[in-house]
Design a protein around this motif. Structure first.
Motif, PDB file in Angstrom:
ATOM      1  N   GLY A 238       1.288  -1.174   0.327  1.00 14.00           N
ATOM      2  CA  GLY A 238      -0.888   0.076   0.002  1.00 14.00           C
ATOM      3  C   GLY A 238       0.800   1.574  -0.213  1.00 14.00           C
ATOM      4  N   VAL A 239       0.585   2.172  -0.949  1.00 21.07           N
ATOM      5  CA  VAL A 239       1.241   3.735  -0.673  1.00 21.07           C
ATOM      6  C   VAL A 239       1.746   3.818   0.382  1.00 21.07           C
ATOM      7  CG1 VAL A 239       1.150   5.796  -2.163  1.00 21.07           C
ATOM      8  CG2 VAL A 239       0.629   3.778  -3.358  1.00 21.07           C
ATOM      9  N   LEU A 240       2.303   4.132   1.439  1.00 22.99           N
ATOM     10  CA  LEU A 240       2.237   4.843   2.207  1.00 22.99           C
ATOM     11  C   LEU A 240       3.459   6.059   2.580  1.00 22.99           C
ATOM     12  CD1 LEU A 240       2.388   4.299   5.420  1.00 22.99           C
ATOM     13  CD2 LEU A 240       5.041   3.600   5.586  1.00 22.99           C
ATOM     14  N   ARG A 241       2.154   6.905   2.932  1.00 28.40           N
ATOM     15  CA  ARG A 241       1.494   8.321   3.598  1.00 28.40           C
ATOM     16  C   ARG A 241       2.569   9.142   4.661  1.00 28.40           C
ATOM     17  NH1 ARG A 241      -2.290   6.522   0.513  1.00 28.40           N
ATOM     18  NH2 ARG A 241      -2.570   6.457  -1.379  1.00 28.40           N
ATOM     19  N   GLU A 242       3.085   8.746   5.115  1.00 28.81           N
ATOM     20  CA  GLU A 242       2.680   8.668   6.349  1.00 28.81           C
ATOM     21  C   GLU A 242       4.379   8.027   7.118  1.00 28.81           C
ATOM     22  OE1 GLU A 242      -0.986   8.950   8.774  1.00 28.81           O
ATOM     23  OE2 GLU A 242      -0.786   7.422   7.336  1.00 28.81           O
ATOM     24  N   ASP A 243       5.195   8.385   8.204  1.00 27.12           N
ATOM     25  CA  ASP A 243       6.230   8.405   8.693  1.00 27.12           C
ATOM     26  C   ASP A 243       5.523   6.515   9.820  1.00 27.12           C
ATOM     27  OD1 ASP A 243       8.115   9.644   7.391  1.00 27.12           O
ATOM     28  OD2 ASP A 243       8.204  10.613   8.568  1.00 27.12           O
ATOM     29  N   VAL A 244       6.538   5.892   9.630  1.00 22.61           N
ATOM     30  CA  VAL A 244       6.097   4.988  10.593  1.00 22.61           C
ATOM     31  C   VAL A 244       7.300   4.614  11.705  1.00 22.61           C
ATOM     32  CG1 VAL A 244       4.553   3.216   9.347  1.00 22.61           C
ATOM     33  CG2 VAL A 244       6.884   2.587   9.665  1.00 22.61           C
ATOM     34  N   ALA A 245       7.172   3.929  12.885  1.00 22.75           N
ATOM     35  CA  ALA A 245       8.121   4.233  13.846  1.00 22.75           C
ATOM     36  C   ALA A 245       9.422   2.541  14.235  1.00 22.75           C
ATOM     37  CB  ALA A 245       7.811   4.283  15.465  1.00 22.75           C
ATOM     38  N   PHE A 246      10.227   2.540  13.536  1.00 29.69           N
ATOM     39  CA  PHE A 246      11.554   1.432  14.006  1.00 29.69           C
ATOM     40  C   PHE A 246      12.033   1.347  14.835  1.00 29.69           C
ATOM     41  CE2 PHE A 246      14.235  -1.948  12.740  1.00 29.69           C
ATOM     42  CZ  PHE A 246      13.686  -3.002  11.871  1.00 29.69           C
ATOM     43  N   GLY A 247      11.724   0.638  15.914  1.00 31.73           N
ATOM     44  CA  GLY A 247      12.040   1.284  16.713  1.00 31.73           C
ATOM     45  C   GLY A 247      12.781  -0.158  17.906  1.00 31.73           C
ATOM     46  N   TRP A 248      13.397  -0.126  19.062  1.00 25.93           N
ATOM     47  CA  TRP A 248      13.326  -1.061  19.567  1.00 25.93           C
ATOM     48  C   TRP A 248      13.438  -2.330  20.067  1.00 25.93           C
ATOM     49  CZ3 TRP A 248      12.318  -3.617  24.385  1.00 25.93           C
ATOM     50  CH2 TRP A 248      10.591  -2.712  24.622  1.00 25.93           C
ATOM     51  N   LYS A 249      11.757  -2.130  19.900  1.00 22.27           N
ATOM     52  CA  LYS A 249      11.157  -3.692  19.558  1.00 22.27           C
ATOM     53  C   LYS A 249      10.723  -4.824  18.540  1.00 22.27           C
ATOM     54  CE  LYS A 249       6.882  -1.782  19.366  1.00 22.27           C
ATOM     55  NZ  LYS A 249       5.336  -0.757  19.550  1.00 22.27           N
ATOM     56  N   HIS A 250      11.472  -3.783  17.594  1.00 27.72           N
ATOM     57  CA  HIS A 250      11.679  -4.856  16.204  1.00 27.72           C
ATOM     58  C   HIS A 250      12.847  -4.857  15.721  1.00 27.72           C
ATOM     59  CE1 HIS A 250       8.346  -1.288  15.730  1.00 27.72           C
ATOM     60  NE2 HIS A 250       7.181  -2.021  15.751  1.00 27.72           N
ATOM     61  N   PHE A 251      13.570  -4.773  16.795  1.00 28.51           N
ATOM     62  CA  PHE A 251      15.390  -4.334  16.151  1.00 28.51           C
ATOM     63  C   PHE A 251      15.451  -5.977  16.206  1.00 28.51           C
ATOM     64  CE2 PHE A 251      19.874  -5.486  18.005  1.00 28.51           C
ATOM     65  CZ  PHE A 251      20.381  -4.071  16.958  1.00 28.51           C
ATOM     66  N   ILE A 252      15.228  -7.156  16.929  1.00 28.60           N
ATOM     67  CA  ILE A 252      15.509  -8.866  16.855  1.00 28.60           C
ATOM     68  C   ILE A 252      14.568  -9.057  15.706  1.00 28.60           C
ATOM     69  CG2 ILE A 252      15.599 -10.687  18.028  1.00 28.60           C
ATOM     70  CD1 ILE A 252      16.219  -9.050  20.736  1.00 28.60           C
ATOM     71  N   GLY A 253      15.632  -8.667  14.387  1.00 28.03           N
ATOM     72  CA  GLY A 253      14.930 -10.098  13.372  1.00 28.03           C
ATOM     73  C   GLY A 253      14.124  -9.789  12.729  1.00 28.03           C
ATOM     74  N   LEU A 254      13.616  -8.456  12.557  1.00 21.97           N
ATOM     75  CA  LEU A 254      12.373  -7.595  11.889  1.00 21.97           C
ATOM     76  C   LEU A 254      13.490  -6.860  10.717  1.00 21.97           C
ATOM     77  CD1 LEU A 254       9.267  -7.844  11.061  1.00 21.97           C
ATOM     78  CD2 LEU A 254       9.785  -5.709  12.549  1.00 21.97           C
ATOM     79  N   GLY A 255      12.960  -7.335   9.587  1.00 18.74           N
ATOM     80  CA  GLY A 255      13.091  -6.066   8.475  1.00 18.74           C
ATOM     81  C   GLY A 255      11.834  -5.781   7.455  1.00 18.74           C
ATOM     82  N   LEU A 256      12.118  -4.310   7.673  1.00 12.57           N
ATOM     83  CA  LEU A 256      11.428  -3.525   6.854  1.00 12.57           C
ATOM     84  C   LEU A 256      11.303  -3.358   5.238  1.00 12.57           C
ATOM     85  CD1 LEU A 256       8.338  -1.981   7.200  1.00 12.57           C
ATOM     86  CD2 LEU A 256       9.677  -0.206   7.521  1.00 12.57           C
ATOM     87  N   LEU A 257      10.992  -4.071   4.604  1.00  9.47           N
ATOM     88  CA  LEU A 257      10.458  -3.848   3.395  1.00  9.47           C
ATOM     89  C   LEU A 257       9.537  -3.019   2.008  1.00  9.47           C
ATOM     90  CD1 LEU A 257      10.873  -7.866   2.110  1.00  9.47           C
ATOM     91  CD2 LEU A 257      13.172  -6.389   3.156  1.00  9.47           C
ATOM     92  N   GLY A 258      10.625  -2.220   1.822  1.00 10.34           N
ATOM     93  CA  GLY A 258      10.137  -0.825   0.366  1.00 10.34           C
ATOM     94  C   GLY A 258       9.763  -1.762  -1.140  1.00 10.34           C
ATOM     95  N   TYR A 259       8.758  -1.199  -1.456  1.00  7.38           N
ATOM     96  CA  TYR A 259       8.489  -1.879  -2.576  1.00  7.38           C
ATOM     97  C   TYR A 259       9.116  -1.756  -3.644  1.00  7.38           C
ATOM     98  CZ  TYR A 259       4.993  -2.677  -6.650  1.00  7.38           C
ATOM     99  OH  TYR A 259       4.081  -3.177  -7.744  1.00  7.38           O
ATOM    100  N   GLY A 260       8.800  -3.049  -4.377  1.00 11.80           N
ATOM    101  CA  GLY A 260      10.340  -2.904  -5.788  1.00 11.80           C
ATOM    102  C   GLY A 260       9.922  -1.935  -6.611  1.00 11.80           C
ATOM    103  N   GLU A 261      10.028  -2.628  -8.155  1.00  8.62           N
ATOM    104  CA  GLU A 261      10.245  -2.597  -9.411  1.00  8.62           C
ATOM    105  C   GLU A 261       8.797  -2.795 -10.014  1.00  8.62           C
ATOM    106  OE1 GLU A 261      13.169  -0.672 -12.736  1.00  8.62           O
ATOM    107  OE2 GLU A 261      14.010  -1.670 -11.370  1.00  8.62           O
ATOM    108  N   HIS A 262       7.909  -2.164 -10.931  1.00 12.06           N
ATOM    109  CA  HIS A 262       7.217  -3.253 -12.242  1.00 12.06           C
ATOM    110  C   HIS A 262       8.285  -3.254 -13.067  1.00 12.06           C
ATOM    111  CE1 HIS A 262       4.186   0.141 -10.820  1.00 12.06           C
ATOM    112  NE2 HIS A 262       4.668  -1.380  -9.732  1.00 12.06           N
ATOM    113  N   HIS A 263       8.076  -5.073 -13.256  1.00 13.65           N
ATOM    114  CA  HIS A 263       9.001  -5.359 -14.292  1.00 13.65           C
ATOM    115  C   HIS A 263       7.489  -6.551 -14.833  1.00 13.65           C
ATOM    116  CE1 HIS A 263      10.039  -9.216 -12.372  1.00 13.65           C
ATOM    117  NE2 HIS A 263       9.521  -8.083 -11.126  1.00 13.65           N
ATOM    118  N   ARG A 264       8.614  -6.395 -16.202  1.00 16.64           N
ATOM    119  CA  ARG A 264       7.064  -7.708 -17.551  1.00 16.64           C
ATOM    120  C   ARG A 264       7.559  -8.636 -16.280  1.00 16.64           C
ATOM    121  NH1 ARG A 264       6.019  -7.344 -22.340  1.00 16.64           N
ATOM    122  NH2 ARG A 264       5.416  -9.326 -23.837  1.00 16.64           N
ATOM    123  N   GLY A 265       8.372  -9.443 -16.129  1.00 11.67           N
ATOM    124  CA  GLY A 265       8.525 -10.511 -15.541  1.00 11.67           C
ATOM    125  C   GLY A 265       7.656 -11.494 -14.597  1.00 11.67           C
ATOM    126  N   ALA A 266       7.494 -10.160 -13.618  1.00 14.52           N
ATOM    127  CA  ALA A 266       6.020 -10.572 -12.654  1.00 14.52           C
ATOM    128  C   ALA A 266       4.950 -10.401 -13.164  1.00 14.52           C
ATOM    129  CB  ALA A 266       6.388  -9.551 -11.671  1.00 14.52           C
TER     130      ALA A 266
END
Length: 320
Positions: free
Chosen positions: A245-273
């Motif tokens: 979803g198109v994120l228009r606000e900031d989110v808080a990635f903090g100490w409680k997410h520090f162990i193990g969690l990755g936050l992935l932004g959106y990728g690139e459109h391509h014909r293969g997909a």
């Protein structure tokens, strides 16, 4: 020829415009049908920016924001090699909103923006291909982290994108698919399309453990785009949250997410997909027609927009 034009917030009309002609590497497509993209349609008709700091100017270009289209090639420009007259095609890429859009009788598209599709499938099953391509891109981001097969995956938001994500999670081998949405009808649709569990946000209060990282979900895809939705998933996911979803606000990635969690932004459109998504449509594992809850002529666009706004419609197929 006729095309829809959003002339001002809350006002759309059918206008006459000059028929386009294809240039080098382009084809002219007679549009059969277009499915709504509720994010774009609702924002533009409300006069609200789709992306922060990108102003909207009215009247909007004719045919916009139509981009999920299926139609027939009626003219071929120089240099086109893979498409021919009479071929049915679906658009997999939105070329941008500064040119004639697909809410029109005819549209010009670059050859590479189109994929040939079967003649015997209904337009509702093919027009949303561009959306399916977009969601497939998010799954590719998770696959690069080996974070789908055998995992518990949560889908936050069960609108059109979320219902595509439910189906693709099954295709990609998720061990369990959990759909999250406050709207009962959308939860029912997700269950019918393969979700193992469908819940309201308040049904899953437990957060991830601050030290071990244990959580109700292994991975998640946010299909809402609001900060509270993303934060909810971050607080309950073990390995990764992918943003669709198109994120228009900031989110808080903090100490409680520090162990193990990755936050992935959106990728690139391509014909293969897009080709992968179409393959799943053709093999019956991805039902895009299930996203369409109403069909109506393009002349009834304002009526359709109202149904999207009240959530009486999930996705609308406008036919020309």
């Amino acid at each position: 020829m006729r095309a829809l034009q959003i002339q001002a917030p809350g006002k759309a009309a059918i206008v006459e415009v000059e028929p386009p002609r294809p240039g080098s590497g382009e084809v002219l497509v007679q549009v059969e049908a277009v499915t709504s993209c509720p994010q774009w349609d609702l924002h533009l008709m409300a006069g609200e920016q789709m992306f922060p700091e990108v102003p909207i100017q009215y009247p909007y270009p004719p045919g916009q924001p139509g981009h999920e289209a299926v139609g027939t090639v009626t003219e071929v420009g120089d240099g086109v090699r893979g498409l021919r007259l009479g071929m049915r095609v679906a658009a997999w890429r939105d070329p941008g909103h500064d040119q004639l859009g697909s809410y029109a009788e005819y549209v010009v598209r670059a050859e590479d923006d189109l994929l040939p599709v079967p003649a015997d499938l209904p337009p509702e099953a093919l027009a949303p291909l561009e959306l399916a391509m977009c969601v497939q891109v998010s799954f590719e981001s998770l696959e690069r982290r080996d974070a789908i097969a055998g995992q518990r995956i949560a889908i936050g938001g069960l609108g059109p994108a979320g219902l595509v994500a439910v189906q693709l999670a099954r295709v990609h081998g998720a061990a369990e698919v959990i759909g999250i949405d406050p709207v009962a009808g959308r939860r029912r649709a997700a269950h019918e399309l393969g979700a193992d569990r469908v819940v309201r946000p308040e049904d899953l209060p437990e957060p991830r453990h601050r030290w071990t990282g244990d959580a109700p979900f292994d991975v998640a895809i946010d299909c809402v785009g609001s900060a509270p939705s993303v934060q909810y998933l971050m607080d309950r996911t073990r390995l990764a949250v992918a943003l669709f979803g198109v994120l228009r606000e900031d989110v808080a990635f903090g100490w409680k997410h520090f162990i193990g969690l990755g936050l992935l932004g959106y990728g690139e459109h391509h014909r293969g997909a897009a080709e992968v998504a179409l393959r799943h449509v053709l093999d019956g594992r991805l039902d895009l027609g299930a996203l369409v809850t109403q069909s109506m002529p393009l002349t009834d666009y304002e009526e359709g927009h109202a149904l999207l706004g009240t959530r009486e419609a999930l996705k609308i197929c406008f036919y020309l």
